[in-house]
Design a protein around this motif. Structure first.
Motif, short mmCIF file in Angstrom:
data_model
loop_
_atom_site.label_atom_id
_atom_site.label_comp_id
_atom_site.label_asym_id
_atom_site.label_seq_id
_atom_site.Cartn_x
_atom_site.Cartn_y
_atom_site.Cartn_z
N TYR A 10 0.85 -1.19 0.00
CA TYR A 10 0.00 0.00 0.00
C TYR A 10 0.88 1.24 0.00
O TYR A 10 1.99 1.22 0.52
CB TYR A 10 -0.90 0.03 1.24
CG TYR A 10 -1.86 -1.11 1.32
CD1 TYR A 10 -3.08 -1.05 0.66
CD2 TYR A 10 -1.57 -2.25 2.05
CE1 TYR A 10 -3.99 -2.09 0.72
CE2 TYR A 10 -2.47 -3.30 2.12
CZ TYR A 10 -3.67 -3.21 1.46
OH TYR A 10 -4.56 -4.25 1.52
N LEU A 11 0.35 2.32 -0.53
CA LEU A 11 1.03 3.62 -0.48
C LEU A 11 0.19 4.59 0.33
O LEU A 11 -1.04 4.63 0.19
CB LEU A 11 1.23 4.18 -1.88
CG LEU A 11 2.24 3.46 -2.76
CD1 LEU A 11 2.19 4.03 -4.18
CD2 LEU A 11 3.64 3.57 -2.19
N PRO A 33 -4.37 3.27 3.51
CA PRO A 33 -5.01 2.06 3.02
C PRO A 33 -4.60 0.88 3.89
O PRO A 33 -3.46 0.80 4.35
CB PRO A 33 -4.48 1.92 1.59
CG PRO A 33 -3.30 2.80 1.50
CD PRO A 33 -3.39 3.82 2.59
N PHE A 34 -5.53 -0.01 4.14
CA PHE A 34 -5.26 -1.18 4.97
C PHE A 34 -6.29 -2.24 4.61
O PHE A 34 -7.40 -1.90 4.21
CB PHE A 34 -5.36 -0.81 6.46
CG PHE A 34 -4.48 -1.64 7.34
CD1 PHE A 34 -3.13 -1.36 7.47
CD2 PHE A 34 -4.99 -2.73 8.03
CE1 PHE A 34 -2.31 -2.12 8.28
CE2 PHE A 34 -4.17 -3.50 8.85
CZ PHE A 34 -2.83 -3.20 8.97
N PRO A 35 -5.97 -3.52 4.74
CA PRO A 35 -6.94 -4.56 4.38
C PRO A 35 -8.24 -4.43 5.16
O PRO A 35 -8.22 -4.08 6.34
CB PRO A 35 -6.24 -5.86 4.75
CG PRO A 35 -4.79 -5.52 4.84
CD PRO A 35 -4.72 -4.07 5.22
N LYS A 36 -9.34 -4.69 4.50
CA LYS A 36 -10.66 -4.64 5.15
C LYS A 36 -10.95 -5.96 5.85
O LYS A 36 -10.40 -7.00 5.48
CB LYS A 36 -11.75 -4.36 4.11
CG LYS A 36 -11.56 -3.05 3.37
CD LYS A 36 -11.67 -1.87 4.29
CE LYS A 36 -11.51 -0.57 3.53
NZ LYS A 36 -11.07 0.50 4.37
N SER A 45 6.52 -4.36 6.77
CA SER A 45 7.72 -3.58 6.47
C SER A 45 7.28 -2.29 5.80
O SER A 45 6.16 -2.18 5.31
CB SER A 45 8.68 -4.36 5.57
OG SER A 45 8.10 -4.56 4.30
N SER A 46 8.18 -1.32 5.79
CA SER A 46 7.84 -0.04 5.18
C SER A 46 9.08 0.57 4.56
O SER A 46 10.20 0.15 4.83
CB SER A 46 7.25 0.92 6.21
OG SER A 46 8.27 1.30 7.10
N TRP A 119 -6.70 3.55 9.87
CA TRP A 119 -5.25 3.58 10.05
C TRP A 119 -4.71 4.94 9.64
O TRP A 119 -5.03 5.45 8.58
CB TRP A 119 -4.61 2.46 9.23
CG TRP A 119 -4.90 1.14 9.85
CD1 TRP A 119 -6.02 0.37 9.66
CD2 TRP A 119 -4.10 0.44 10.80
NE1 TRP A 119 -5.94 -0.76 10.44
CE2 TRP A 119 -4.78 -0.74 11.14
CE3 TRP A 119 -2.86 0.72 11.37
CZ2 TRP A 119 -4.26 -1.67 12.04
CZ3 TRP A 119 -2.34 -0.21 12.28
CH2 TRP A 119 -3.04 -1.38 12.60
N THR A 120 -3.94 5.54 10.53
CA THR A 120 -3.39 6.85 10.30
C THR A 120 -1.90 6.83 10.66
O THR A 120 -1.40 5.80 11.13
CB THR A 120 -4.10 7.92 11.15
OG1 THR A 120 -3.91 7.62 12.53
CG2 THR A 120 -5.60 7.97 10.84
N ALA A 121 -1.21 7.95 10.43
CA ALA A 121 0.22 7.98 10.70
C ALA A 121 0.68 9.37 11.11
O ALA A 121 -0.03 10.35 10.93
CB ALA A 121 1.00 7.55 9.46
#
Length: 124
Positions: A10-11, A33-36, A45-46, A119-121
């Motif tokens: 995901y980006l 974005p994250f799996p539902k 990893s990132s 999901w946030t950052a």
């Protein structure tokens, strides 16, 4: 990591920067974005990439910390761990000195999600 797991990339939203510019996103930067649905994250990893997907070297972009949060009910319930310094709680996160480090949980352990999280950052 077992081969029968699903791997997805995901980006996040872009953080455009000019040479020498500093950014400090709010903790609710995203949503990411994250799996539902319910999931168990066994491996994570990132990387910091440019708009072509190329890994950006530390000499070009220094990200002191990137921290990911999972919130529910419009940020009224936040799930955290203790963070890298016990003062930076997060679900996933790391600092610039540890780029390309990944989370890999042993068999029987994972970060479980119920699918209702946002999901946030925070990147700074």
């Amino acid at each position: 990591v077992p081969k029968d797991l699903t791997y997805t990339s995901y980006l996040s939203p872009a953080v455009p920067l000019k040479s020498g510019q500093i950014a400090n996103t709010p903790y609710d930067f995203g949503p990411l974005p994250f799996p539902k649905g319910p999931n168990a994250v066994y491996y994570f990893s990132s990387d910091i990439v440019d708009d072509t997907g190329r890994s950006v070297p530390l000499s070009e972009v220094y990200v002191h910390h990137w921290l990911m949060y999972a919130t529910t009910n419009h940020f009224s319930s936040v799930k955290f761990n203790q963070g890298p310094c016990r003062s930076l709680p997060n679900v996933f996160g790391i600092g610039a000195a540890l780029r390309h480090v990944f989370y890999e949980y042993p068999e029987g352990y994972a970060v479980k999600t119920d699918g209702n999280e946002t999901w946030t950052a925070n990147l700074h």
